[in-house]
Design a protein around this motif. Sequence first.
Motif, PDB file in Angstrom:
ATOM      1  N   GLN A  74      19.286  22.911  36.644  1.00 55.31           N
ATOM      2  CA  GLN A  74      18.312  23.936  36.275  1.00 55.31           C
ATOM      3  C   GLN A  74      18.331  24.184  34.769  1.00 55.31           C
ATOM      4  OE1 GLN A  74      19.657  27.158  38.732  1.00 55.31           O
ATOM      5  NE2 GLN A  74      18.603  26.406  40.573  1.00 55.31           N
ATOM      6  N   LEU A  75      19.541  24.162  34.197  1.00 49.87           N
ATOM      7  CA  LEU A  75      19.672  24.297  32.742  1.00 49.87           C
ATOM      8  C   LEU A  75      18.883  23.203  32.031  1.00 49.87           C
ATOM      9  CD1 LEU A  75      21.527  25.600  30.325  1.00 49.87           C
ATOM     10  CD2 LEU A  75      22.830  23.495  30.622  1.00 49.87           C
ATOM     11  N   TYR A  76      19.024  21.977  32.489  1.00 53.56           N
ATOM     12  CA  TYR A  76      18.343  20.855  31.848  1.00 53.56           C
ATOM     13  C   TYR A  76      16.825  20.954  31.995  1.00 53.56           C
ATOM     14  CZ  TYR A  76      22.997  18.635  31.529  1.00 53.56           C
ATOM     15  OH  TYR A  76      24.313  18.338  31.246  1.00 53.56           O
ATOM     16  N   MET A  77      16.354  21.441  33.127  1.00 54.00           N
ATOM     17  CA  MET A  77      14.911  21.582  33.323  1.00 54.00           C
ATOM     18  C   MET A  77      14.318  22.623  32.380  1.00 54.00           C
ATOM     19  SD  MET A  77      14.143  21.172  37.418  1.00 54.00           S
ATOM     20  CE  MET A  77      15.426  22.285  37.999  1.00 54.00           C
ATOM     21  N   ILE A  78      15.043  23.704  32.172  1.00 53.88           N
ATOM     22  CA  ILE A  78      14.579  24.718  31.222  1.00 53.88           C
ATOM     23  C   ILE A  78      14.522  24.146  29.816  1.00 53.88           C
ATOM     24  CG2 ILE A  78      15.197  26.901  30.110  1.00 53.88           C
ATOM     25  CD1 ILE A  78      16.288  27.791  32.868  1.00 53.88           C
ATOM     26  N   HIS A  79      15.497  23.336  29.471  1.00 52.43           N
ATOM     27  CA  HIS A  79      15.503  22.750  28.128  1.00 52.43           C
ATOM     28  C   HIS A  79      14.421  21.686  27.959  1.00 52.43           C
ATOM     29  CE1 HIS A  79      18.748  24.559  25.741  1.00 52.43           C
ATOM     30  NE2 HIS A  79      19.116  25.004  26.925  1.00 52.43           N
ATOM     31  N   ALA A  80      13.980  21.099  29.048  1.00 49.75           N
ATOM     32  CA  ALA A  80      12.805  20.225  28.974  1.00 49.75           C
ATOM     33  C   ALA A  80      11.571  21.056  28.634  1.00 49.75           C
ATOM     34  CB  ALA A  80      12.617  19.494  30.302  1.00 49.75           C
ATOM     35  N   ALA A  81      11.467  22.246  29.219  1.00 49.82           N
ATOM     36  CA  ALA A  81      10.340  23.141  28.903  1.00 49.82           C
ATOM     37  C   ALA A  81      10.408  23.611  27.452  1.00 49.82           C
ATOM     38  CB  ALA A  81      10.344  24.342  29.850  1.00 49.82           C
ATOM     39  N   PHE A  82      11.617  23.768  26.917  1.00 45.23           N
ATOM     40  CA  PHE A  82      11.756  24.183  25.519  1.00 45.23           C
ATOM     41  C   PHE A  82      11.107  23.184  24.558  1.00 45.23           C
ATOM     42  CE2 PHE A  82      15.831  26.971  25.997  1.00 45.23           C
ATOM     43  CZ  PHE A  82      15.042  28.039  26.395  1.00 45.23           C
ATOM     44  N   SER A  83      11.036  21.919  24.946  1.00 40.96           N
ATOM     45  CA  SER A  83      10.402  20.930  24.068  1.00 40.96           C
ATOM     46  C   SER A  83       8.930  21.272  23.846  1.00 40.96           C
ATOM     47  CB  SER A  83      10.541  19.520  24.659  1.00 40.96           C
ATOM     48  OG  SER A  83       9.795  19.376  25.847  1.00 40.96           O
ATOM     49  N   VAL A  84       8.287  21.806  24.870  1.00 43.62           N
ATOM     50  CA  VAL A  84       6.886  22.231  24.740  1.00 43.62           C
ATOM     51  C   VAL A  84       6.779  23.333  23.697  1.00 43.62           C
ATOM     52  CG1 VAL A  84       4.929  23.286  25.957  1.00 43.62           C
ATOM     53  CG2 VAL A  84       6.363  21.591  27.121  1.00 43.62           C
ATOM     54  N   VAL A  85       7.741  24.240  23.697  1.00 39.45           N
ATOM     55  CA  VAL A  85       7.726  25.350  22.739  1.00 39.45           C
ATOM     56  C   VAL A  85       7.876  24.843  21.310  1.00 39.45           C
ATOM     57  CG1 VAL A  85       8.819  27.516  22.071  1.00 39.45           C
ATOM     58  CG2 VAL A  85       8.709  26.873  24.490  1.00 39.45           C
ATOM     59  N   LEU A  86       8.832  23.941  21.082  1.00 37.47           N
ATOM     60  CA  LEU A  86       9.044  23.427  19.730  1.00 37.47           C
ATOM     61  C   LEU A  86       7.827  22.669  19.208  1.00 37.47           C
ATOM     62  CD1 LEU A  86      12.755  22.191  19.792  1.00 37.47           C
ATOM     63  CD2 LEU A  86      11.839  24.316  18.847  1.00 37.47           C
ATOM     64  N   LEU A  87       7.093  22.045  20.104  1.00 35.54           N
ATOM     65  CA  LEU A  87       5.887  21.324  19.698  1.00 35.54           C
ATOM     66  C   LEU A  87       4.716  22.271  19.474  1.00 35.54           C
ATOM     67  CD1 LEU A  87       6.228  18.308  22.130  1.00 35.54           C
ATOM     68  CD2 LEU A  87       6.271  18.166  19.639  1.00 35.54           C
ATOM     69  N   ALA A  88       4.620  23.304  20.292  1.00 33.94           N
ATOM     70  CA  ALA A  88       3.460  24.197  20.243  1.00 33.94           C
ATOM     71  C   ALA A  88       3.585  25.272  19.173  1.00 33.94           C
ATOM     72  CB  ALA A  88       3.251  24.851  21.613  1.00 33.94           C
ATOM     73  N   CYS A  89       4.800  25.702  18.868  1.00 26.85           N
ATOM     74  CA  CYS A  89       4.948  26.734  17.826  1.00 26.85           C
ATOM     75  C   CYS A  89       6.226  26.509  17.027  1.00 26.85           C
ATOM     76  CB  CYS A  89       4.909  28.141  18.416  1.00 26.85           C
ATOM     77  SG  CYS A  89       6.033  28.460  19.782  1.00 26.85           S
ATOM     78  N   GLY A  90       6.456  25.244  16.674  1.00 28.82           N
ATOM     79  CA  GLY A  90       7.617  24.886  15.880  1.00 28.82           C
ATOM     80  C   GLY A  90       7.257  24.489  14.467  1.00 28.82           C
ATOM     81  N   LEU A  91       8.077  23.632  13.892  1.00 32.58           N
ATOM     82  CA  LEU A  91       7.991  23.315  12.474  1.00 32.58           C
ATOM     83  C   LEU A  91       6.663  22.687  12.062  1.00 32.58           C
ATOM     84  CD1 LEU A  91       9.417  23.121   9.724  1.00 32.58           C
ATOM     85  CD2 LEU A  91      10.320  20.913  10.452  1.00 32.58           C
ATOM     86  N   ASN A  92       6.214  21.663  12.782  1.00 33.31           N
ATOM     87  CA  ASN A  92       4.992  20.966  12.378  1.00 33.31           C
ATOM     88  C   ASN A  92       3.793  21.903  12.364  1.00 33.31           C
ATOM     89  OD1 ASN A  92       6.587  18.726  12.272  1.00 33.31           O
ATOM     90  ND2 ASN A  92       5.646  17.663  13.991  1.00 33.31           N
ATOM     91  N   VAL A  93       3.699  22.731  13.379  1.00 32.32           N
ATOM     92  CA  VAL A  93       2.595  23.686  13.471  1.00 32.32           C
ATOM     93  C   VAL A  93       2.633  24.648  12.293  1.00 32.32           C
ATOM     94  CG1 VAL A  93       1.832  25.716  14.770  1.00 32.32           C
ATOM     95  CG2 VAL A  93       2.190  23.554  15.954  1.00 32.32           C
ATOM     96  N   ALA A  94       3.807  25.179  11.978  1.00 33.41           N
ATOM     97  CA  ALA A  94       3.927  26.141  10.880  1.00 33.41           C
ATOM     98  C   ALA A  94       3.581  25.508   9.533  1.00 33.41           C
ATOM     99  CB  ALA A  94       5.341  26.719  10.854  1.00 33.41           C
ATOM    100  N   VAL A  95       4.087  24.298   9.286  1.00 33.41           N
ATOM    101  CA  VAL A  95       3.846  23.626   8.001  1.00 33.41           C
ATOM    102  C   VAL A  95       2.370  23.285   7.827  1.00 33.41           C
ATOM    103  CG1 VAL A  95       4.301  21.514   6.687  1.00 33.41           C
ATOM    104  CG2 VAL A  95       6.190  22.751   7.754  1.00 33.41           C
ATOM    105  N   ILE A  96       1.740  22.777   8.873  1.00 33.57           N
ATOM    106  CA  ILE A  96       0.326  22.416   8.782  1.00 33.57           C
ATOM    107  C   ILE A  96      -0.540  23.658   8.608  1.00 33.57           C
ATOM    108  CG2 ILE A  96      -1.624  21.457  10.099  1.00 33.57           C
ATOM    109  CD1 ILE A  96       0.370  19.404  11.227  1.00 33.57           C
ATOM    110  N   LEU A  97      -0.220  24.726   9.330  1.00 34.02           N
ATOM    111  CA  LEU A  97      -0.976  25.968   9.187  1.00 34.02           C
ATOM    112  C   LEU A  97      -0.932  26.465   7.748  1.00 34.02           C
ATOM    113  CD1 LEU A  97      -2.499  28.394  10.397  1.00 34.02           C
ATOM    114  CD2 LEU A  97      -0.264  29.418  10.913  1.00 34.02           C
ATOM    115  N   VAL A  98       0.263  26.549   7.165  1.00 33.23           N
ATOM    116  CA  VAL A  98       0.398  27.046   5.793  1.00 33.23           C
ATOM    117  C   VAL A  98      -0.268  26.094   4.801  1.00 33.23           C
ATOM    118  CG1 VAL A  98       2.059  27.531   3.962  1.00 33.23           C
ATOM    119  CG2 VAL A  98       2.471  28.384   6.270  1.00 33.23           C
TER     120      VAL A  98
END
Length: 421
Positions: free
Chosen positions: A114-138
């Motif tokens: 279950q821990l690993y499945m949650i961390h798979a979902a975390f990848s969606v978060v890093l892609l949707a509101c992580g570094l690349n999104v922030a840098v491109i927005l600015v």
Amino acid sequence: MNTESAQENTISPNSGHFMHWVIVFIAMMCLLVSNGMIITGITAFDSAMLAEFPDWSRGDLKLRGLITLALTGILAPFVGILIDKIGVKLLMVVGALVLSASYYAYGNITNISQLYMIHAAFSVVLLACGLNVAVILVSNWFVKLRGTAIGIAVVGTSLGGALLAPLFSSWLASGMNWREAYQLAAVIPSVLFLLALFLVKNRPTDCNRKPFGFSSDVNANTESQEADLSQHGLEYTDAIKTRSFWAIAFIAMFTFYTIMGFQANLILHLMDLGFDAQTAATGLSALFVPALIGKFLFGLIADKIQGRRVLYFNLTAMLLSLIAMLFADKDNVMFAIMGIGFMWGGFYTLLQLNAVNNFGLKASGKLLGTITVLDAIGGGLGIWSTGAIYDAYGSYDNSFIIFSVLVAISVVLISQIKKHV
């Protein structure tokens, strides 16, 4: 009729730049919440979770980071295409919702699957509101002072580490169960959700503004199009044929392996040196508060000093601080941690700035997505292998040697970075 059309297409002069800096603040909050909760803050719960699940080794626990970042790397090019096509606003909203739901679910886990499945979902978060999104927005909102703006935005990753890990540790120290703490923390992403929903604009032309520092001599009919910075730069296929691109990509991979492995295991390393759990959590503050200063300071420097000199200085100093970790004990380890944090913070800003400035924004989503394939896999491997190496040898010394070698290689690769636009 032509006059009316020209008036409609003209971007009115900005009476001020308040909205530009609001966007920078939101990008900073984006990284504070996403990276702070997924990469750094979460390590505050490690000792409590290992105590409740004694069958888990450190390598078992840290495999979660490899899962998150490897999936982030695999999916990054596809999300990069989405960024180029639909912008970042919708992605940020979705990412905040997924993060909140995942953190609440974390408080209910009963096994490591279950821990690993949650961390798979975390990848969606890093892609949707992580570094690349922030840098491109600015980057879409700034021409001048882009280095400063990106530097302020990426301060969010350091603020996340400096604020959230000690906050979560204080909850545990006050007697709160780690499961309850996870579920309470699930409220935090609602701040990002509201900011993204009501204030984010993908680019200044969406609200009849110009990028900060933009100037154009073109007529009114074409000014709006020219002010859209997302249309300027190299095509993806041209950029990936350059040495500069691959130098940046491999530097990102090697340095992310280093810093992700270092920060994810830092609290446990400090506890091994004799610190208690709450004091060890302040080690992340010793890493991220100097990183916060470094990100902002080197962003300012990058706006004034062009070329690779700052990069060379930055990574070389980081290398020396990593070597110092091999000899640091309880009395002086915090000094080495602060040196790593300060130099990593500066390099973090400079790397993002080079990735945007050297190739432009036309294919920035796909280019940063491709770089993310390498840096995310590198970061994930760093988190997991550092824990696994400890399990094998009972010490982090071998990992510190690996970190130092990878950063030394990165210093050499800086010579291949050149500007192409």
